[in-house]
Write an enzyme that holds these catalytic residues in place. Sequence first.
Site, PDB file in Angstrom:
ATOM      1  N   GLU A   1       0.867  -1.174   0.000  1.00  0.00           N
ATOM      2  CA  GLU A   1       0.000   0.000   0.000  1.00  0.00           C
ATOM      3  C   GLU A   1       0.905   1.226   0.000  1.00  0.00           C
ATOM      4  O   GLU A   1       1.481   1.587   1.031  1.00  0.00           O
ATOM      5  CB  GLU A   1      -0.914  -0.015   1.238  1.00  0.00           C
ATOM      6  CG  GLU A   1      -1.930  -1.143   1.245  1.00  0.00           C
ATOM      7  CD  GLU A   1      -3.012  -0.987   0.205  1.00  0.00           C
ATOM      8  OE1 GLU A   1      -3.100   0.094  -0.411  1.00  0.00           O
ATOM      9  OE2 GLU A   1      -3.774  -1.940  -0.007  1.00  0.00           O
TER      10      GLU A   1
ATOM     11  N   CYS B   1      -1.727   9.289   2.278  1.00  0.00           N
ATOM     12  CA  CYS B   1      -1.526   8.786   0.924  1.00  0.00           C
ATOM     13  C   CYS B   1      -2.689   9.150   0.016  1.00  0.00           C
ATOM     14  O   CYS B   1      -2.565   9.096  -1.210  1.00  0.00           O
ATOM     15  CB  CYS B   1      -1.335   7.274   0.945  1.00  0.00           C
ATOM     16  SG  CYS B   1      -2.748   6.356   1.608  1.00  0.00           S
TER      17      CYS B   1
END
Length: 475
Positions: free
Chosen positions: A217, A251
């Site tokens: 991720e 993110c």
Amino acid sequence: MPENTQTLSFEKILEQQRNHFYSYVKNSTARERLQKLSRLRDWITTHEADIAEAIYQDMKKPVEEVEFSETKPVLMEIDHAKKELRNWMRPDFVGSGLLMFGTQGKLIYEPKGVCLILAPWNFPFNLTIGPLVSAIAAGNCCMIKPSEMTPNCSALMQRMVNELFDPNEVQVFLGDHTVATELTRLPFDHIFFTGSPKIGRLVMKAAAENLSSVTLELGGMNPAIVDETADIEDAAEKIAWAKGFNCGQSCMSVNYILVHEDKKSELLDALKRNLSKLWGQKSSSLEDNPDYGRLVNHAHYKRVIHLLDNALEAGAEVVWGGTHNESDHFIAPTVLDEVSDEATVFHEEIFGPLLPIKTYRNIDEVVRWVNDRPKPLAFYVFSNSDRRAEKLIDATSSGTVCVNDTTLPFIHPNLPFGGVNESGIGKAHGKAGFLAFSNERTVVKQRVGVTSAKLVYPPYTEQVKAVIRLIVKWL
């Protein structure tokens, strides 16, 4: 009881967890896994104040942000897993077809084994315990390395795991990057990493030595496209929130805006209004506002200030914000106009509260700009034209897409979350998280005696050749 794990090597701990996995955990029932998830949920709800305090000590994150972005998503993940786990664990039976006549085929979802979770610092509780929920639901043992940059939260999670789990099943290891490096050398059955693409490459390289599967991720230079049909006030409010939330250390945060040239002035005015409304009204200065956090440490503060200085030296102008305080790692949300295409903010993930703006004239310019850069984790489109939004989606690639908002794909309970290429490998959350930590094992059961497969066994007589020709032609 296990040996004192503080004196054991990581190799020995991995061996003990693997033995425990095959002896007790691999064939755990749904009921046993649900009990573990329930105990985890109870601990979190009982210690929410402790979690909030630990994260505040690490990065001055407001308690409201902790509830919204740290504990609540994990509780939602647990509740979703508890509701759906029995369905996820059920074998999937498949049709056989003429060639496989007489067989039974199914997929079973077995746990991968002993998994490593490497967690980041920006959402230290959520992005550590969220993957753990999926790993437990899938029936694995876990070794966890949280970030050393948020030591208070990491210590609290170690305490939680020690209170809830046998160390042969789940264990947390504190320490700096050397601990993570040593762990990634081991032959885990799966590695789940959340962090930057730079470190993700190192994790993947280490995993390749043992052919360990990975979920990565990662981050991304997430664009927000604001076209000429967009509701500018609505877009500005949502983008302003996304940039100030957790000081842009997400993110999923907007990395830059591409706005139609006819709407730039209106958007800048709306951003100034909404940034003032969201972050500037509780005190005489933003720096004193309890609703706004800080950069996690001095190194990241200096990194973001370098990005700001680089943009300003290349001719950028500060439209809103720009203030900062090194002693407190404070940087205000900062809107930058007239930013050079060569400025670093357009070429790497900011991971901070800077918001550069660039104009465009037509959609083709947007597509070229986005596609000339690594594929982002999130692609945001603000438009009242469904046709325009679909055209942008079709012409680009990203891990997730969100139309007329930001961040939502991360918390959607029924959609997988993850990136593509530079922004990630594999998916997480919900059933996708369960599958990430599961081996989809194929099982075929053949009947005893006459089978369709025996029709093509040698010797290759004319009769067998005829059967093979028939299969090749029609099946």
